[in-house]
Design a protein around this motif. Structure first.
Motif, mmCIF file in Angstrom:
data_model
loop_
_atom_site.group_PDB
_atom_site.id
_atom_site.type_symbol
_atom_site.label_atom_id
_atom_site.label_comp_id
_atom_site.label_asym_id
_atom_site.label_seq_id
_atom_site.Cartn_x
_atom_site.Cartn_y
_atom_site.Cartn_z
ATOM 1 N N GLY A 133 -68.407 27.882 -57.292
ATOM 2 C CA GLY A 133 -67.755 28.097 -58.544
ATOM 3 C C GLY A 133 -68.217 30.179 -58.831
ATOM 4 O O GLY A 133 -68.008 30.136 -59.645
ATOM 5 N N TRP A 134 -68.377 30.134 -57.832
ATOM 6 C CA TRP A 134 -68.265 31.505 -58.408
ATOM 7 C C TRP A 134 -68.464 32.406 -56.919
ATOM 8 O O TRP A 134 -68.657 31.998 -55.568
ATOM 9 N N ASP A 135 -68.107 33.808 -56.695
ATOM 10 C CA ASP A 135 -67.929 34.632 -55.025
ATOM 11 C C ASP A 135 -70.058 35.241 -54.784
ATOM 12 O O ASP A 135 -70.178 36.452 -55.484
ATOM 13 N N PRO A 136 -70.801 34.234 -53.884
ATOM 14 C CA PRO A 136 -71.547 35.114 -53.744
ATOM 15 C C PRO A 136 -71.820 36.341 -53.068
ATOM 16 O O PRO A 136 -72.534 37.051 -53.319
ATOM 17 N N LEU A 137 -70.486 36.805 -51.672
ATOM 18 C CA LEU A 137 -71.043 38.096 -51.178
ATOM 19 C C LEU A 137 -70.322 39.246 -52.401
ATOM 20 O O LEU A 137 -70.975 39.941 -52.096
ATOM 21 N N ASP A 138 -69.491 39.325 -53.743
ATOM 22 C CA ASP A 138 -69.260 39.841 -54.291
ATOM 23 C C ASP A 138 -70.304 40.200 -54.352
ATOM 24 O O ASP A 138 -70.969 42.115 -55.265
ATOM 25 N N PHE A 139 -70.973 39.105 -55.272
ATOM 26 C CA PHE A 139 -72.590 39.743 -55.837
ATOM 27 C C PHE A 139 -73.714 39.982 -55.271
ATOM 28 O O PHE A 139 -74.449 41.780 -55.776
ATOM 29 N N LEU A 140 -73.611 39.836 -54.346
ATOM 30 C CA LEU A 140 -75.030 39.995 -53.038
ATOM 31 C C LEU A 140 -74.979 42.001 -53.062
ATOM 32 O O LEU A 140 -75.498 42.141 -52.994
ATOM 33 N N VAL A 141 -73.280 42.024 -52.321
ATOM 34 C CA VAL A 141 -72.866 43.588 -52.498
ATOM 35 C C VAL A 141 -73.168 44.455 -53.369
ATOM 36 O O VAL A 141 -73.711 45.521 -53.310
ATOM 37 N N ALA A 142 -72.716 44.024 -54.902
ATOM 38 C CA ALA A 142 -73.086 44.448 -56.071
ATOM 39 C C ALA A 142 -74.813 44.885 -56.303
ATOM 40 O O ALA A 142 -74.849 46.598 -56.459
ATOM 41 N N GLU A 143 -74.711 43.859 -56.266
ATOM 42 C CA GLU A 143 -76.802 44.237 -57.203
ATOM 43 C C GLU A 143 -77.586 45.043 -56.436
ATOM 44 O O GLU A 143 -77.851 45.729 -56.441
ATOM 45 N N SER A 144 -76.855 44.808 -54.543
ATOM 46 C CA SER A 144 -78.183 45.467 -53.788
ATOM 47 C C SER A 144 -77.355 46.884 -53.435
ATOM 48 O O SER A 144 -78.583 47.908 -53.754
ATOM 49 N N HIS A 145 -76.170 46.803 -54.117
ATOM 50 C CA HIS A 145 -75.803 48.484 -54.155
ATOM 51 C C HIS A 145 -76.719 49.459 -55.618
ATOM 52 O O HIS A 145 -76.887 50.280 -55.313
ATOM 53 N N LYS A 146 -76.434 48.489 -56.673
ATOM 54 C CA LYS A 146 -76.901 49.104 -57.573
ATOM 55 C C LYS A 146 -79.032 49.115 -57.631
ATOM 56 O O LYS A 146 -78.884 50.377 -58.284
ATOM 57 N N ARG A 147 -79.018 48.667 -56.847
ATOM 58 C CA ARG A 147 -80.397 49.434 -56.311
ATOM 59 C C ARG A 147 -80.719 50.174 -55.220
ATOM 60 O O ARG A 147 -81.515 50.519 -54.086
ATOM 61 N N ASN A 148 -78.845 50.480 -54.384
ATOM 62 C CA ASN A 148 -79.325 51.834 -53.692
ATOM 63 C C ASN A 148 -79.717 51.585 -52.707
ATOM 64 O O ASN A 148 -80.191 52.206 -51.420
ATOM 65 N N LEU A 149 -79.473 49.581 -51.810
ATOM 66 C CA LEU A 149 -80.425 49.282 -51.019
ATOM 67 C C LEU A 149 -78.763 48.929 -50.155
ATOM 68 O O LEU A 149 -77.705 48.366 -50.555
ATOM 69 N N GLU A 150 -78.253 49.196 -48.788
ATOM 70 C CA GLU A 150 -77.612 48.835 -47.966
ATOM 71 C C GLU A 150 -77.170 47.478 -47.741
ATOM 72 O O GLU A 150 -78.559 47.059 -47.472
ATOM 73 N N PHE A 151 -76.105 47.313 -47.781
ATOM 74 C CA PHE A 151 -76.076 46.284 -47.604
ATOM 75 C C PHE A 151 -75.197 45.197 -45.882
ATOM 76 O O PHE A 151 -74.411 45.835 -46.059
ATOM 77 N N HIS A 152 -76.877 44.915 -44.943
ATOM 78 C CA HIS A 152 -75.184 44.402 -43.463
ATOM 79 C C HIS A 152 -75.379 42.777 -44.369
ATOM 80 O O HIS A 152 -76.273 42.167 -44.626
ATOM 81 N N ALA A 153 -74.258 42.721 -43.767
ATOM 82 C CA ALA A 153 -73.526 40.725 -43.597
ATOM 83 C C ALA A 153 -73.786 40.942 -42.193
ATOM 84 O O ALA A 153 -73.196 41.314 -41.294
ATOM 85 N N TRP A 154 -74.723 39.697 -42.667
ATOM 86 C CA TRP A 154 -74.308 39.300 -41.291
ATOM 87 C C TRP A 154 -74.462 37.732 -40.951
ATOM 88 O O TRP A 154 -74.357 36.750 -41.679
ATOM 89 N N PHE A 155 -73.166 37.947 -39.640
ATOM 90 C CA PHE A 155 -72.137 36.461 -39.219
ATOM 91 C C PHE A 155 -73.534 36.554 -38.053
ATOM 92 O O PHE A 155 -73.753 37.148 -37.283
ATOM 93 N N ASN A 156 -73.074 34.871 -37.552
ATOM 94 C CA ASN A 156 -73.383 34.356 -36.257
ATOM 95 C C ASN A 156 -72.330 33.785 -35.891
ATOM 96 O O ASN A 156 -71.223 32.839 -36.802
ATOM 97 N N PRO A 157 -71.848 34.566 -34.886
ATOM 98 C CA PRO A 157 -70.580 34.455 -34.146
ATOM 99 C C PRO A 157 -70.039 33.291 -34.061
ATOM 100 O O PRO A 157 -68.550 32.455 -33.974
#
Length: 555
Positions: A133-157
């Protein structure tokens, strides 16, 4: 950038102000000062307060290790609970002066965003394929950037499922109805075999369509979200289980590409994944970093003269991961070997032997080296007496200082960092992360020069000293765009020299750029009645730094 440009008159005045001030801080560019890529060899710096150092923790979603918690599945307001949990992890990152987070967003061939290719992850709701019911990745990136934290998206191939009973195990019918693995059963294999404890499903790395598909699925997130990095962990071919063999004889016969040795062919399959993924990322967003966190031993010296002085399992052989080649070919931007062993007489894998080996591998390349730290072992008697030493992890970081190639650390994992067993987190944070730090720059990635900010106001308020500034000609013409700012504070009134910016001794904070003409930040640590001199620098999204602003004095 978002900030409004200064007018021509204001810009001219700012430039004139810098010329009048005439200090070395303004004359010399700030980017790369004190880094391994462009060191200030004539400046004496404090190794405990490096200006640039990658600092992060892994936030794992698989089996709800870190985030979101299983408890949030049934919360009255699930979304609010999951958001609050994530913000708490960002609070911890800020408290520890981290500058990045590595967050798992594709743990089992699923997605933490509305993917057109793969189902919603079960770790969001407890149900495979259920829309949260929401877009977690959009939230994760936006909130990390608000704190001036780089966001590295971790994928398992390649991992498709976790073992039963918690996961789908080897049963395709237990996957989400729209799972591509169910639609293409010829793409997957079970390992260990179905019916054996621990069996799970994997995409077959030897099938060309599989390699193309997993890249497409991951690139969807790269294209659509403002991530800073793509991050792979150590799972490629499955880790061996007993005497069971990976069932890919038919795949090798069909797609061997002329290889006669299956082990070489498997390694080449993974090499192609790494090489192609890097090329695809850079073709779309050249500034997005690509990093891999492999098992800590490539090969032992007894098996290969280029190997390390160890006797443990070799990723080159057991999971077909030729991590040394990825470094030498520069197919990645950074590598985070998981050096989850203690310092001491441990012949299988001594931390003190592996750090210099990895430092030697990256030396002369443009690949940056960060070390994966085993916070999960600290204070756990199951891992032996060495890990009952509260200083063990801090000693790791101290040893790293002897190798300039080591440019940071990533801690596994968030819940273990927060657990702070034996006070070990507090110890290494106090001894090594006492000041903020900028992430290391990557000179091979795109950049444009940045003008220095112009501090327009510095005044005392109830909660500290508020600085306000503008960014001249931001992103105009040949100039770069400011993504964030660094604030330096000096006691008293005076002019700082170039070497005063070479480490983080005077770095009091960083802040993300916001919309609007005026940027601001409050120094809540400023003491009443103390005179200060402040400087502000601009940073682009890759942390390349502008010259320092003219000084601003506070009485």
């Amino acid at each position: 950038m978002k900030a409004t440009r200064l007018g021509a008159a204001a810009l001219a005045a700012a430039l004139l102000g810098t010329l009048v001030a005439g200090t070395p801080a303004q004359a010399a560019p700030g980017d790369n000062t004190g880094t391994a890529t462009s060191p200030s060899t004539d400046c004496v710096t404090d190794p405990a307060t490096p200006k640039r150092q990658f600092r992060a923790m892994w936030i794992a979603s698989v089996t709800n290790i870190d985030w979101p918690s299983k408890g949030s599945w049934t919360a009255p307001d699930q979304v609010a609970k999951q958001k609050a949990e994530y913000l708490a992890w960002l609070d911890l990152a800020q408290k520890l002066n981290h500058n990045a987070v590595v967050v798992q967003v594709r743990p089992t061939a699923d997605a933490f965003w509305p993917s057109p290719y793969e189902p919603w992850s079960e770790y969001l709701t407890g149900v495979r394929g259920k829309n949260p019911g929401w877009d977690p990745l959009d939230f994760l990136v936006a909130e990390s950037h608000k704190r001036n934290l780089e966001f590295h998206a971790w994928f398992n191939p390649y991992r498709v499922s976790m073992p039963a009973p918690g996961g789908a195990g080897a049963d395709l019918s237990q996957l989400a109805p729209d799972s591509p693995a169910r639609q293409h059963p010829d793409w997957v294999f079970a390992y260990p075999p179905a019916g054996v404890a621990g069996s799970r499903l994997y995409y077959n790395p030897g099938v060309p369509e599989v390699r193309e598909f997993v890249q497409t699925a991951m690139m969807d997130a790269v294209k659509r979200y403002d991530i800073d990095g793509v991050h792979f962990d150590d799972y490629f071919y499955p880790y061996p289980s007993g005497t069971h063999q990976v069932p890919d004889d038919a795949t090798f016969a069909a797609y061997n590409r002329g290889f006669t040795d299956k082990a070489d062919w498997r390694r080449d399959n993974i090499n192609l994944l790494i090489q192609e993924m890097n090329a695809k990322i850079k073709a779309v967003k050249p500034y997005v970093k690509f990093g891999v966190s492999p098992f800590g031993i490539w090969r032992n010296a007894s098996a290969d003269p280029n190997g390390s002085d160890t006797t443990g399992s070799q990723s080159y052989d057991i999971i077909s991961a030729d991590s040394r080649k990825w470094v030498k070919e520069e197919w990645i931007d950074y590598i985070v070997p998981q050096l989850y062993w203690y310092i001491g007489q441990y012949p299988a894998a001594d931390y003190a032997r592996l750090v210099p080996w990895w430092a030697e591998q990256v030396r002369g390349t443009r690949v940056q080296l960060y070390i994966g730290q085993a916070d999960y072992k600290s204070g756990d008697p199951a891992y032996g007496s060495f890990w009952m030493n509260p200083q063990e992890l801090s000693n790791h970081l101290t040893l790293n200082r002897s190798y300039p190639e080591v440019l940071g650390n990533v801690h596994f994992s968030a819940v273990q960092v927060r657990a702070n067993r034996l006070g070990a987190t507090d110890i290494y944070a106090a001894e090594h992360y006492s000041r903020p730090a900028l992430v290391p720059t990557m000179t091979h990635l795109p950049r444009k020069p940045l003008l220095f900010p112009v501090v327009t106001k510095a005044q005392r308020e109830a909660d500290g000293v508020r600085l306000s500034w503008r960014q001249p000609a931001d992103g105009m013409g040949p100039l770069g765009t400011a993504a964030s700012y660094a604030i330096y504070r000096f006691d008293g009134h005076g002019l700082a020299g170039r070497c005063d910016f070479a480490d983080a001794s005077h770095l009091v904070g960083t802040v993300r750029a916001t919309d609007g003409a005026v940027q601001s930040w409050v120094d809540t640590t400023a003491a009443d009645g103390t005179r200060y001199t402040y400087y502000v620098t601009a940073l682009d999204r890759l942390a390349n730094e502008s010259p320092a602003s003219p000084p601003r004095f506070v009485r």
